[in-house]
Enzyme design. Sequence first.
Site, PDB file in Angstrom:
ATOM      1  CG  HIS A 143     -12.924   8.431  28.812  1.00  0.00           C
ATOM      2  ND1 HIS A 143     -13.254   7.096  28.664  1.00  0.00           N
ATOM      3  CD2 HIS A 143     -13.333   9.045  27.656  1.00  0.00           C
ATOM      4  CE1 HIS A 143     -13.830   6.921  27.479  1.00  0.00           C
ATOM      5  NE2 HIS A 143     -13.889   8.079  26.864  1.00  0.00           N
ATOM      6  CG  ASP A 233     -12.871  16.347  26.390  1.00  0.00           C
ATOM      7  OD1 ASP A 233     -13.509  16.175  25.331  1.00  0.00           O
ATOM      8  OD2 ASP A 233     -13.181  15.806  27.467  1.00  0.00           O
ATOM      9  CB  CYS A 273     -11.253  11.841  23.913  1.00  0.00           C
ATOM     10  SG  CYS A 273     -12.427  13.063  24.525  1.00  0.00           S
TER      11      CYS A 273
HETATM   12  N1  NVA Z   1     -15.327  14.965  28.662  1.00  0.00           N
HETATM   13  C1  NVA Z   1     -16.228  14.354  27.703  1.00  0.00           C
HETATM   14  C2  NVA Z   1     -15.573  13.159  27.093  1.00  0.00           C
HETATM   15  C3  NVA Z   1     -16.429  12.439  26.070  1.00  0.00           C
HETATM   16  C4  NVA Z   1     -15.769  11.249  25.477  1.00  0.00           C
HETATM   17  C5  NVA Z   1     -17.516  13.967  28.398  1.00  0.00           C
HETATM   18  O1  NVA Z   1     -17.473  13.471  29.522  1.00  0.00           O
HETATM   19  O2  NVA Z   1     -18.571  14.178  27.809  1.00  0.00           O
HETATM   20  N1   CP Z   2     -14.097   9.380  23.084  1.00  0.00           N
HETATM   21  C1   CP Z   2     -15.225   8.711  23.376  1.00  0.00           C
HETATM   22  O1   CP Z   2     -15.359   8.103  24.438  1.00  0.00           O
HETATM   23  O2   CP Z   2     -16.165   8.757  22.405  1.00  0.00           O
HETATM   24  P1   CP Z   2     -17.687   8.335  22.538  1.00  0.00           P
HETATM   25  O3   CP Z   2     -18.337   9.297  23.513  1.00  0.00           O
HETATM   26  O4   CP Z   2     -18.242   8.442  21.162  1.00  0.00           O
HETATM   27  O5   CP Z   2     -17.769   6.937  23.077  1.00  0.00           O
END
Ligand code: NVA
Ligand code: CP
Length: 315
Positions: A143, A233, A273
Site C-alpha cells: 500500500h 492495522d 491507515c
Molecule cells: N490491510 C488493509 C488495509 C486497508 C486500507 C487491507 O488490505 O484491507
Molecule cells: N487507508 C485506506 O486505504 O483507506 P480506504 O480503504 O478507505 O481507501
Amino acid sequence: MDITSYKPIGKLNNKHLLTLKDYTKEEIYEILLLAEKVKKEYKNGIKNNALAGKTLAMIFSKNSTRTRLSFEMGMLQLGGYPMFLNANDMQLGRNEPISDTAKIISRMGIDGIMIRTYDQNDLELLAEHGSIPVINGLTDLYHPCQILADLLTVYERFGRLKGLKLTYIGDGNNMAHSYMIACAKLGMDVNIVCPSEYSPLSSIVEYSKSQGSVTVTENLDKGVTGADVLCTDVFFSMGQAKDPKKEALLMPYQINDAVMKKTGKPETIFLHCLPAHRGEEVTASVIDGPQSFVFDEAENRLHAQKAVLLLLLAT
Ligand code: NVA
Ligand code: CP
C-alpha cells in the site's frame, strides 16, 4: 542524508508507482517535499491546474473510502478528471484479461491508471501491457500511497525522518510490508511486532533488511521501547475471512494505553491507515486520544497523492 538536506529536482526516474521497492530514498523525498509544498499552497488558496486536460482511470476491485476520495479530489484540485471504474462493472468482472484492459485504457486518451486490486501481478501486467503510468492504490502485498501519507505525517510531527524508530504491531500484511520497505530505505529503525504465525513475507523482510534497519519480533517490549511512532492495522484485510484463531493470537498485540506508555516517550504518535476496529487492534482511548494523528494521516493521502500525480502525469 535525511529529507531535511535533500534538494528536490522535480522528477522521478520511475514511470509507475507499483511498489516502493522500485523507488530510491531520493525519489521518496522528492514526493514528500512536493506533497508538503502542494499542501501549503492548497491551504493558502493557491490554485494549481497542472493536470488540466488529464484523466486518471481509477479501477476498484475492493471497497474504499480514503483512496477513492483522495484520488478523486486530488485530480479535481489539480484541474484534471478522475474516472471512477468499479472492476465488477467492467468486463474485467467477466474475466477479460488485464493485459487487454491495459491496451484499451491506453488507447482512449487516458493519462494514468490507479488500481486497487488483490494480486500485485495484475498491476505489473497493467504496467507492462499499457503505455501510461500505473499507480498502486493497494494490493494484497503493498500500500505505497498510504505509506507516503504516513511518512508525510511523521515528517510534519518530527521535522525529520532518519533515525526515528517506527514500530508496526499486528498482522504482517500489506501495510507491514510497505512500512518495512520505505522506512528502511529512509534510515528509520523499523520494528514489526507480531506473532510468528502472522509474520510479514520472508522475501520482503529479507529485501527490507538489505535496505536498512529492520527487526521482526514477537517481543512487544523490545519493539515498543523508545518508539517515536506506533502503528497498526486491521487483523483481517479485505479478502480475508474472519478467523477466531488469528484473532486470539493477535489480541495480545492490541495497541492500548499501556502499550503507548511502554515507549517511554510522551511524544510518541499513533498512526493507523484506517478503517479501524476499536476494541480489536487498537482501543478507542488510543485512536481517539491525544497521541493519535490518524485524521492528519488520512488527509495527507490527498496531499501525498497529488504529489505523485504531478510527478507521474504532469509531463
Ligand atoms: N490491510 C488493509 C488495509 C486497508 C486500507 C487491507 O488490505 O484491507
Ligand atoms: N487507508 C485506506 O486505504 O483507506 P480506504 O480503504 O478507505 O481507501
